[in-house]
Design an enzyme around this catalytic site. Structure first.
Site, short mmCIF file in Angstrom:
data_model
loop_
_atom_site.label_atom_id
_atom_site.label_comp_id
_atom_site.label_asym_id
_atom_site.label_seq_id
_atom_site.Cartn_x
_atom_site.Cartn_y
_atom_site.Cartn_z
N CYS A 47 8.86 13.33 20.01
CA CYS A 47 8.37 13.40 21.80
C CYS A 47 9.42 12.90 22.53
O CYS A 47 10.27 12.60 22.01
CB CYS A 47 6.61 12.12 21.85
N SER A 49 9.12 10.25 24.39
CA SER A 49 10.15 8.66 24.79
C SER A 49 10.45 8.38 23.69
O SER A 49 11.36 7.62 23.50
CB SER A 49 8.50 7.83 24.05
N HIS A 52 14.30 9.02 24.59
CA HIS A 52 14.40 7.80 25.69
C HIS A 52 15.15 6.64 25.14
O HIS A 52 15.58 6.06 25.09
CB HIS A 52 12.96 7.24 26.47
N HIS A 68 6.31 8.21 16.27
CA HIS A 68 5.22 7.52 16.59
C HIS A 68 3.76 8.78 17.24
O HIS A 68 2.99 8.21 16.84
CB HIS A 68 4.99 7.14 18.18
N CYS A 179 0.17 11.08 20.43
CA CYS A 179 0.79 10.49 21.74
C CYS A 179 0.98 11.64 22.21
O CYS A 179 -0.53 11.96 23.26
CB CYS A 179 2.33 10.11 20.93
#
Ligand code: COD
Ligand code: ZN
Length: 379
Positions: A47, A49, A52, A68, A179
């Site tokens: 993902c 994120s 990030h 995650h 997610c």
């Protein structure tokens, strides 16, 4: 031979430093303590994120095991665990659902899913809620990431961060419900509550943005205008329900003005699914000044703020945000998996690449170059 109660040695992808590739390492995973669950991960999605964190946009202590968006099988449970048993198919939940926290009212009210105690503790310290880590590598403790750390063959999570799912679920598909799919789909159907016949604008067509498009379609929106700088994303957006696709660089005017002209004054629902301040503002401005709702889905860059003229809200616009699509993870995730198994939606269009776990850095390169929607890594 049972591994319960023993340290397990397994492979994991460790991020030692910002802006560096992941290293595949042998790590030791300690047995679960009371109220904890050790899960054998079957499949994990990549993902934005996670990326990030690599770039420093999202801050978590390093070295860490990220990841995650995963599904797996419970290997063993600590004392006093009551909601899952060894052998159960399960999801590690990046937004835990304890039903009990310092802000107790926030957990039991149906309109809020944010469990502050666990989120804060796990995010801030990179540990499980008791303040310690279950991972070591080369003799060093390794941090957890948002309480789940699924770029590891085995992980340990708090019982509030695990949901039992249908044993027949294909892990390599349903992991997206952990997610990206839920975050996007829920933002449309649960957070914005998109209405039949409405007009929607979706900024950003990654796995999460495309899931917003799916949610808008399922809710009966009449027009879904998809916005992205990468036109290669348009074909898939149309396949999933977008009625029009536009690229900001094709217009001289700001994109919010283009959208207002296209929709006779503004859209009913807009979604920012990129994580940029300029597009959060464009998304707010393109929704109708009196009756529009704009939802922030993307995470803003660390420590950056927006300055907003309150006049933008005074006429009646609604500006809101949510994590994990507003779903209460422990009860809603099994329901979403059941809906998937009942063929109420498909996840196939979102999964563009499947790679062995060891090729994790290739998977991140595909995301960064805009060539993938979701890469699923298989153990
Ligand atoms: N204008 C239009 N489109 C843009 C722009 C721009 N200026 N910049 C980038 N885009 C497009 C990209 O081309 C890409 O298609 C899309 O935006 C972003 O997609 P991905 O694949 O990078 O990202 P996703 O879909 O995996 O994740 C997007 C999030 C916004 C959800 C993610 O970045 C994020 O902020 N996550 C934290 C928020 C959250 O609740 N996450 C849930 C738990 S992770
Ligand atoms: Zn995510």
């Amino acid at each position: 031979m049972s591994t319960a109660g023993k340290v397990i040695k397994c492979k994991a992808a460790v991020l030692w430093e910002l802006n560096k590739p992941f290293s595949i390492e042998e790590v030791e995973v300690a047995p679960p303590k009371a109220h904890e669950v050790r899960i054998k991960i079957g499949a994990v999605g990549i993902c934005r994120s996670d990326d990030h964190v690599v770039s420093g946009n999202m801050v978590t202590p390093l070295p860490a095991i990220l990841g995650h968006e995963a599904a797996g099988i419970v290997e063993s449970v600590g004392e006093e665990v009551t909601t899952v048993k060894p052998g159960a198919s399960s999801f590690p939940l990046c937004l835990p659902d304890s039903g009990m926290c310092a802000f107790r009212h926030a957990c039991i009210l149906p309109f809020n899913n944010y469990v502050l105690r666990i989120c804060y503790v796990s995010n801030a310290q990179g540990t499980l809620p008791d303040g310690t880590s279950r991972f070591t590598c080369k003799g060093k403790p390794i941090h957890h990431f948002i309480g789940v750390s699924t770029f590891s063959q085995y992980t340990v999570v708090d019982e509030s961060a695990v949901a039992k799912i249908d044993a027949a679920s294909p892990l390599e598909k349903v992991c997206l419900i952990g997610c990206g799919f839920s975050t996007g789909y829920g933002s449309a159907v649960k957070v914005a509550k998109v209405t039949p016949g409405s007009t929607c604008a979706v900024f950003g067509l990654g796995g999460v943005g495309l899931s917003v498009v799916m949610g808008c379609k399922a809710a009966g929106a009449a027009r879904i205008i998809a916005v992205d700088i990468n036109k290669d994303k348009f074909a898939k957006a149309k396949e999933l329900g977008a009625t029009e696709c536009i690229a900001p660089q094709d217009y001289k005017k700001p994109i919010q003005e283009v959208l207002k002209e296209m929709t006779d004054g503004g859209v009913d629902f807009s979604f920012e699914v990129i994580g940029r301040l300029d597009t959060m503002m464009a998304s707010l401005l393109c929704c109708h000044v009196a009756c529009g709702t704009s939802v922030v889905v993307g995470l803003p860059p660390d420590s950056q703020n927006l300055s907003v003229n309150p006049m933008l809200l005074l006429a009646g616009r609604t500006w809101k945000g949510a994590v994990f699509g507003g779903y209460k993870s422990k009860e809603d995730v099994p329901r979403l998996v059941a809906d998937f198994m009942a063929k109420k939606f498909s996840l196939d269009a979102l999964i563009t690449n499947v790679l062995p776990f060891e090729k994790i850095n290739e998977g991140f390169d595909l995301l960064r170059s805009g060539k993938s929607i979701r890469t699923v890594l298989m153990f």
